[in-house]
Design a protein around this motif. Sequence first.
Motif, PDB file in Angstrom:
ATOM      1  N   PHE A 142       3.283   6.801   6.359  1.00 49.12           N
ATOM      2  CA  PHE A 142       3.485   5.684   7.289  1.00 49.12           C
ATOM      3  C   PHE A 142       2.243   5.481   8.143  1.00 49.12           C
ATOM      4  O   PHE A 142       1.793   4.348   8.363  1.00 49.12           O
ATOM      5  N   LYS A 143       1.680   6.589   8.640  1.00 46.22           N
ATOM      6  CA  LYS A 143       0.465   6.501   9.457  1.00 46.22           C
ATOM      7  C   LYS A 143      -0.704   5.930   8.654  1.00 46.22           C
ATOM      8  O   LYS A 143      -1.549   5.213   9.196  1.00 46.22           O
ATOM      9  N   LYS A 198       0.832  -1.203   0.000  1.00 48.22           N
ATOM     10  CA  LYS A 198       0.000   0.000   0.000  1.00 48.22           C
ATOM     11  C   LYS A 198       0.871   1.260   0.000  1.00 48.22           C
ATOM     12  O   LYS A 198       0.548   2.245  -0.680  1.00 48.22           O
ATOM     13  N   LEU A 199       1.978   1.243   0.742  1.00 49.87           N
ATOM     14  CA  LEU A 199       2.896   2.385   0.755  1.00 49.87           C
ATOM     15  C   LEU A 199       3.440   2.647  -0.641  1.00 49.87           C
ATOM     16  O   LEU A 199       3.548   3.801  -1.079  1.00 49.87           O
ATOM     17  N   ASP A 200       3.758   1.588  -1.358  1.00 44.98           N
ATOM     18  CA  ASP A 200       4.232   1.720  -2.736  1.00 44.98           C
ATOM     19  C   ASP A 200       3.157   2.360  -3.613  1.00 44.98           C
ATOM     20  O   ASP A 200       3.436   3.264  -4.409  1.00 44.98           O
ATOM     21  N   ARG A 201       1.905   1.932  -3.450  1.00 48.65           N
ATOM     22  CA  ARG A 201       0.826   2.397  -4.312  1.00 48.65           C
ATOM     23  C   ARG A 201       0.418   3.842  -4.044  1.00 48.65           C
ATOM     24  O   ARG A 201      -0.141   4.497  -4.919  1.00 48.65           O
ATOM     25  N   LEU A 210       5.152   7.176  17.505  1.00 48.27           N
ATOM     26  CA  LEU A 210       5.385   7.099  16.060  1.00 48.27           C
ATOM     27  C   LEU A 210       6.413   8.131  15.614  1.00 48.27           C
ATOM     28  O   LEU A 210       7.293   7.830  14.796  1.00 48.27           O
ATOM     29  N   LYS A 211       6.328   9.341  16.135  1.00 52.82           N
ATOM     30  CA  LYS A 211       7.309  10.374  15.781  1.00 52.82           C
ATOM     31  C   LYS A 211       8.703   9.988  16.271  1.00 52.82           C
ATOM     32  O   LYS A 211       9.699  10.201  15.573  1.00 52.82           O
ATOM     33  N   ARG A 266       7.819  19.823   4.553  1.00 52.30           N
ATOM     34  CA  ARG A 266       6.578  19.167   4.160  1.00 52.30           C
ATOM     35  C   ARG A 266       6.844  17.776   3.600  1.00 52.30           C
ATOM     36  O   ARG A 266       6.076  16.840   3.845  1.00 52.30           O
ATOM     37  N   LEU A 267       7.948  17.625   2.868  1.00 49.34           N
ATOM     38  CA  LEU A 267       8.294  16.299   2.353  1.00 49.34           C
ATOM     39  C   LEU A 267       8.496  15.309   3.496  1.00 49.34           C
ATOM     40  O   LEU A 267       8.084  14.142   3.406  1.00 49.34           O
ATOM     41  N   GLU A 268       9.139  15.752   4.572  1.00 42.21           N
ATOM     42  CA  GLU A 268       9.346  14.882   5.730  1.00 42.21           C
ATOM     43  C   GLU A 268       7.999  14.522   6.369  1.00 42.21           C
ATOM     44  O   GLU A 268       7.756  13.370   6.728  1.00 42.21           O
ATOM     45  N   LYS A 269       7.130  15.514   6.495  1.00 34.36           N
ATOM     46  CA  LYS A 269       5.823  15.260   7.103  1.00 34.36           C
ATOM     47  C   LYS A 269       4.974  14.326   6.248  1.00 34.36           C
ATOM     48  O   LYS A 269       4.222  13.493   6.772  1.00 34.36           O
ATOM     49  N   VAL A 270       5.079  14.468   4.939  1.00 35.74           N
ATOM     50  CA  VAL A 270       4.324  13.587   4.045  1.00 35.74           C
ATOM     51  C   VAL A 270       4.760  12.137   4.249  1.00 35.74           C
ATOM     52  O   VAL A 270       3.925  11.212   4.226  1.00 35.74           O
ATOM     53  N   LYS A 271       6.056  11.917   4.437  1.00 37.25           N
ATOM     54  CA  LYS A 271       6.543  10.550   4.682  1.00 37.25           C
ATOM     55  C   LYS A 271       5.898   9.975   5.938  1.00 37.25           C
ATOM     56  O   LYS A 271       5.426   8.831   5.942  1.00 37.25           O
TER      57      LYS A 271
END
Length: 477
Positions: free
Chosen positions: A213-214, A139-142, A234-235, A204-209
């Motif tokens: 994951f969430k 799902k992460l890939d998709r 999680l953080k 924002r790129l870091e937050k999107v990652k």
Amino acid sequence: MRIFQAASSIVILTSSSAGAFAPTISVPRPSFTTKKSSTSYYTSSSTSSSSLAAITTDENSPRNLEPLDGWATNAGVQKVEGLQLYSEDGLDYQYFAAADIPTGTTIMYIPAGVCLSSSTVEAELKSISSGGVATAIDKLDRIGGRNSIADFILFIKILVEYEAGENSPYFPWLDSLPRLYFNSISMTDFCYECLPPLVFSLSRLEKVKLDNFKQVIGNVDIISDYTKSNMEVLKWAFNAVYTRAYADKQGQGSEVTLTPLGDMFNHGTATNVEVYFDEGGNAMVYTTADVAANSPLHISYGCPTNPSFLFARYGFLDESSPATFCKMMDIPKTPENINMGMDFSKMLFYHDTGDISQEVMDVVLYAKVLANLKSSPENDGYKQAFYDAHMNGDQQTKAMISEQFKYETLCEIKKHVDTFLEALEALEKKSYGKDMNEHSRLPLILRHNEFVKQTFLKVQMNLAQYTGDGASQMQYA
């Protein structure tokens, strides 16, 4: 981790004199593969916070470094004599040399069985999962997270070991990890409002990652629902991976590895150590320069001329950075612009002098000045001629066109610098009257903005001197 600064008070955790060693891999060590338990934390959806209290992830909780060295020795980690861990504040630790260490010395050896490589960990996690781990990865890939899969695997591994608590073979290392961060993952929404465009985009790129994951972690069947919903945990796990793991040479990794103890080296613009992985997956840390006694040992976390990336991911300001990206975010990333030098590491303003890199001049001339020339028999062809001269190494033609449009190029750069400085002033005003306890990352953001501001002011001064007094006043790096 943060930049080393000399301190009058130092916490010493190890002490000895320098001497090289030959790594041996026959040191007895405990098993570092976590087994599935029929009654354990893996599948429970009712795990309480009290049962997971062995490692406290609250950012005000202290790091526990005391057991780390003994644990590492028992696990087969070997160090050269003369390495010492120190801290200025009890929060940030790093290695320095207690005695002279010559270049080429292997100073640390971490066995493959202690290292957490994403490929090995993936196989382990899938072996104790009933398909949930594989589903989450798919799902992460998709959803566009392919480049983050290796990091996600280590993120899940950290959570599995966190839930194991004192039963985890990695417990002493996990308990030694930082809780307090100043990076993009730890910022409040208001902190984001005070970020300039580049560092905002990187943050924002870091937050999107983390958001990705969430989004997929609900499919993972080897950690509890409590942990999946605990943002603090999680953080902490996300930061443990992204601020401490080593990626492959390309940094977009099919392989990412955590190296307990080998993750305690801080970043430096001038580095003196590197990490090498042999074919068996063992990690070796070796010196790349002579290291004098009482000197810090530094590796590179990334390009030293991109302090905004270091700030967004790691949460420190590298004030030793010699230059910073020129912050031009409105130039499209076309193959031609990239060929002209469009790159964060090349389009630079130099901090001490205000000099402008040649790549800034070339890209601005090509992508802005020549691209916006009014079409006429006299102007048509300049852009292609400049590009061809650059690609073919025709320095004479390139210099001729550069000189002809030099004033227009510098005016375009000055317009950008003036506008950016106005934006920085507006961002600073936003912070007036804010509670620094509520937004504890704000002081570092303001320091970052001031560092960039001082660089841009020097560039602005140089540009003003050029337009007022002639070309001899403008310097190029």
